[in-house]
Every structure is written in structure tokens, then in C-alpha cells.
Design an enzyme around this catalytic site. Structure first.
Site, PDB file in Angstrom:
ATOM      1  CG  HIS A  46      -1.913   1.135   1.521  1.00 39.11           C
ATOM      2  ND1 HIS A  46      -1.446   2.109   2.313  1.00 39.11           N
ATOM      3  CD2 HIS A  46      -2.819   1.502   1.142  1.00 39.11           C
ATOM      4  CE1 HIS A  46      -2.298   3.257   2.434  1.00 39.11           C
ATOM      5  NE2 HIS A  46      -3.639   2.878   1.681  1.00 39.11           N
ATOM      6  CD  GLU A  49      -3.143   2.370  -3.462  1.00 42.01           C
ATOM      7  OE1 GLU A  49      -2.823   3.824  -3.973  1.00 42.01           O
ATOM      8  OE2 GLU A  49      -3.152   1.502  -2.884  1.00 42.01           O
ATOM      9  CG  HIS A  50      -0.318   6.207  -0.598  1.00 40.51           C
ATOM     10  ND1 HIS A  50      -0.810   7.190   0.089  1.00 40.51           N
ATOM     11  CD2 HIS A  50      -1.024   4.990  -0.663  1.00 40.51           C
ATOM     12  CE1 HIS A  50      -2.331   7.287   0.629  1.00 40.51           C
ATOM     13  NE2 HIS A  50      -2.039   5.626   0.350  1.00 40.51           N
ATOM     14  CD  GLU A 126      -5.054   5.074   3.205  1.00 39.24           C
ATOM     15  OE1 GLU A 126      -5.678   4.356   2.158  1.00 39.24           O
ATOM     16  OE2 GLU A 126      -3.748   5.629   2.665  1.00 39.24           O
TER      17      GLU A 126
END
Length: 412
Positions: A46, A49-50, A126
Site C-alpha cells: 500500500h 502504491e502511494h 489514513e
């Protein structure tokens, strides 16, 4: 009309031509997600991906945003348990720009130290947001209950303390290990010329080098009868029940989908009508299947007042037992199949939905979804097939996850 190419580096490209559209949706699907992470790597899929949005060898973070905005396009990405996808939607005349940007982000992300530290803060926010959203949190707790220390029990976002400590070297090593052309599928759907797309794929993705994949999809086992709870100072109590399900790509997923519509997948479903409409004990209650490579789960969620927790669990249990004992009415069965078929057909009107179905299916199953075969499989489901999967799924002892005020009373 479909097209398929395999580049010399092993990258697979799937296209579905929709000449009546003026747009095209394109996605690069990498076979990496939290399911492939070791415990000490949790959250890296994740985080990367950022970071692919935060600058490449060709573009700054600002240029990536400005170039796509300048043509009115959409650019985004997501990380799942079993895949990561970077995708765009543009009008057909801007297809080269979309392919160029996606390839650049996937292949050439620099993981700049300054950008990494800034984005680390975004990811940590997040994680905090997820922690502050009990409906999201309870699904993570259910995964922990159903899979324990197995990789499917890990949160996609990862633990905050690990995300806070990851270095650029950690991200680059993980990316170089998993972002490989042989473990990537590029899917596109919309208005395009095949010869142009083939040339563009070779131009922008053809230089991508990577060794033979060492990917091993870990075998998982659904655990039953486990409980994970988290006390939170909230107005509602959030409850999830989890059962074993069926793996992605297996024939049983269609019968499960029919069962799901009857039980809790629609406003007319039994649980929605009984617990929300008749008893007024929940604003949100629904059921859902999850399918991954080699394994699947089936879940029930309810957001309720803490005082109604025991009663709602009793009502859910009663409805499931009634379903197993008496089955469905002919009308429930027909309506559920019609809902499933209609939903699938309406989804085909979206180039993005077609791209996603084609990309994930090819990545995980080795071949794209055949729409006619899918419709035929839905139509072939019988009441006997639905009740067969119902007994396989719903007779297992469920795992339970609870988050919110009063959650601790449901601990073992």
C-alpha cells in the site's frame, strides 16, 4: 472485440474494443498485495502504491497531476489483498499520454526521500482514519479473527509503527521483488486502435526488465469460532460475522452470489427486511462474499445500538437457520438471479468495470472474464446449488468481530 499481446519481457496486455465510446480505461495490474507480505513487510504494498504518484525519473509529483488534469483525465490506484492496480481514464485521443504516465509510474518511481517522509504522514493519517471509522475497523478485525497470523489476517494499510519505520531501501527492495513484467497485466477497454496500442505498449512498457518471478501465493485456512473485539467510544456497535466461502474463479461463487442477494445483498433481502424494516434495529445491515486466490469468506455486517447487540445476533442466527431449514421461495430465487444478471449486464456499460474484470481475472486466473460464459453460469444456478453452498458456508461456526461501545462483552 478483444485483443491480446505478450511483450518479450512477459508483460500481458488485454484489450476490449468498444468503438461506440469516446473514452478508454487503462489499468496496470500487479500481482502484489497484503496477502503476499511477510509480517515484517505488512503495509509495504500500500505504501508503494502511494509513492508511485510522488515522482519518477521523468516527472515530478506535480507534473504527474498536471499532465493528467490538462486533458481532463482521471488517474488513481488501489491496493487489495491480492493485487495492486494503477489506472486511468481518458478520451481516446489521449491514450498515449495515459499509457506513458502509467508505465512511468509503475516502472520509474524514484521514492524520493523527502516525498517519502511527507507521504508517510499521509498513510499514517489514513491508518488513523480507518481506526476512527468503526465500520472499516470491524472488517479488519474480522480478517484477524478468520485468519489469525496468516497474511490474509493482516490489514492492507499495515501497522502504524511499521509504516513509521520503513525506509526508502525497504520500499525499493520490495518493489523490485514484486513489480515485475511477468507478474503484471495491462488491461484496457474502450475506443482504441489495436495497432496503435500494441506499438505504444512496446514503446513504454517494452524496456521494463525484471527477473523470473519468485511469487508464491501463500496457502490460507479460514479459522472458525474465533472472536476479536475492540472497545471504542462510539454511539453504535459494529458487528461482523464471518464464515468460510469460495475461492476466486470457482463455479460456486455464482450460487453464493444468488444466496447473498436473498440473505442480505439487497433492500428486499431477508436480513434487511427483518432487522431494519420490521424491527428497526439497524440502519445498515448487509452480507457479502469475498473471494481470493485459493480461498474465500462470507460475511455479515450490522451497525446497531449497543443495547440491541444480543437481539440482533439472535435474529441473524434465526434467519440463517430458517433459510437452511426451509430454503428459498421460488420468487426469492428468481428475483435474486435476475438482480445478479442485471447488475452484471449494467456493469458492462462501464469501460472501467470491463477493464477491472478483465485485468483481475487475467492476473489471478490466467485468462480474461468471458461475459457470455458468466451470464450462462448465472442462469445455470439452480435452487439445489444455492442450498448446497448455503449448507457448506452457514453451518460452520462463525467467527465474530465487534467494534464500538460495549464490544468487550462479546470477547471470549
Amino acid at each position: 472485440m478483444r485483443d491480446e499481446w505478450v511483450l518479450p519481457n512477459g508483460l500481458r496486455v488485454l484489450g476490449e474494443r468498444l468503438p461506440h465510446l469516446r473514452s478508454v480505461s487503462i489499468g496496470a495490474w500487479m500481482h502484489v498485495g497484503s496477502m503476499m507480505e511477510m509480517p515484517e513487510e505488512n503495509g509495504l504494498s500500500h505504501f508503494i502504491e502511494h509513492m508511485i504518484f510522488k515522482g519518477t525519473t521523468k516527472r515530478t509529483v506535480r507534473q504527474i497531476a498536471e499532465e493528467m488534469d490538462a486533458v481532463g483525465g482521471q488517474l488513481n490506484a488501489f491496493t487489495g489483498k491480492d493485487c495492486t492496480c494503477c489506472y486511468a481514464k481518458v478520451i481516446d485521443e489521449d491514450i498515449e499520454l495515459a499509457i506513458d504516465i502509467i508505465a512511468d509510474m509503475v516502472m520509474n518511481a524514484t521514492m524520493d526521500e523527502k516525498e517519502l517522509d511527507k507521504e508517510r504522514g499521509v498513510v499514517l493519517e489514513e491508518i488513523s482514519m480507518d481506526e476512527d471509522s468503526p465500520e472499516d475497523l470491524v472488517h479488519d478485525l474480522l480478517a484477524k479473527a478468520q485468519f489469525g497470523a496468516q497474511s490474509l489476517g493482516q490489514p492492507i494499510l499495515g501497522p502504524a509503527e511499521q509504516v513509521a519505520a520503513y525506509t526508502r531501501a525497504n520500499l525499493m527492495d520490495y518493489k523490485n521483488k514484486h513489480y515485475l513484467p511477468r507478474e503484471t497485466v495491462v488491461a484496457l477497454a474502450g475506443n482504441y486502435e489495436p495497432a496503435q496500442v500494441q506499438a505504444l505498449m512496446e514503446k513504454y512498457f517494452g524496456t521494463w526488465q525484471g527477473g523470473e518471478s519468485a511469487l508464491v501465493v501463500p496457502k490460507q485456512q479460514v479459522l472458525t469460532g474465533r472472536r476479536v473485539v475492540k472497545e471504542k467510544d462510539t454511539e453504535q456497535l459494529h458487528i461482523c460475522l464471518g464464515y468460510p466461502g469460495f475461492a476466486y474463479g470457482t463455479d460456486d461463487v455464482y450460487a453464493v452470489a444468488v444466496m447473498n442477494n436473498v440473505l442480505g445483498g439487497a433492500m428486499s433481502s431477508r436480513l434487511f427486511q427483518r432487522i431494519r424494516e420490521e424491527l428497526g434495529m439497524a440502519y445498515s445491515i448487509y452480507t457479502y462474499p469475498n473471494s481470493y486466490q485459493g480461498i474465500g469468506t462470507y460475511g455479515i455486517y450490522a451497525g446497531i445500538s449497543p443495547k440491541n447487540g444480543d437481539k440482533v445476533l439472535e435474529e441473524i442466527d434465526s434467519e440463517l437457520k430458517r433459510f437452511l431449514k426451509d430454503g428459498m421461495t421460488d420468487k426469492e430465487f428468481r428475483d435474486s438471479k435476475t438482480q445478479l444478471r442485471s447488475g452484471y449486464l449494467m456493469g458492462l456499460e462501464s469501460s472501467g468495470s470491463r477493464m477491472q474484470a478483465m485485468g483481475r481475472s487475467t492476473l489471478l486466473n490466467g485468462h480474461p472474464t468471458d461475459h457470455q460464459k458468466t451470464i450462462a453460469a448465472i442462469e445455470a444456478v439452480t435452487p439445489e446449488m444455492v442450498m448446497d453452498v448455503a449448507h457448506k458456508v452457514l453451518t460452520a461456526e462463525p467467527s465474530l468481530a465487534v467494534a464500538g461501545k460495549g464490544a468487550e462483552k462479546y470477547a471470549e
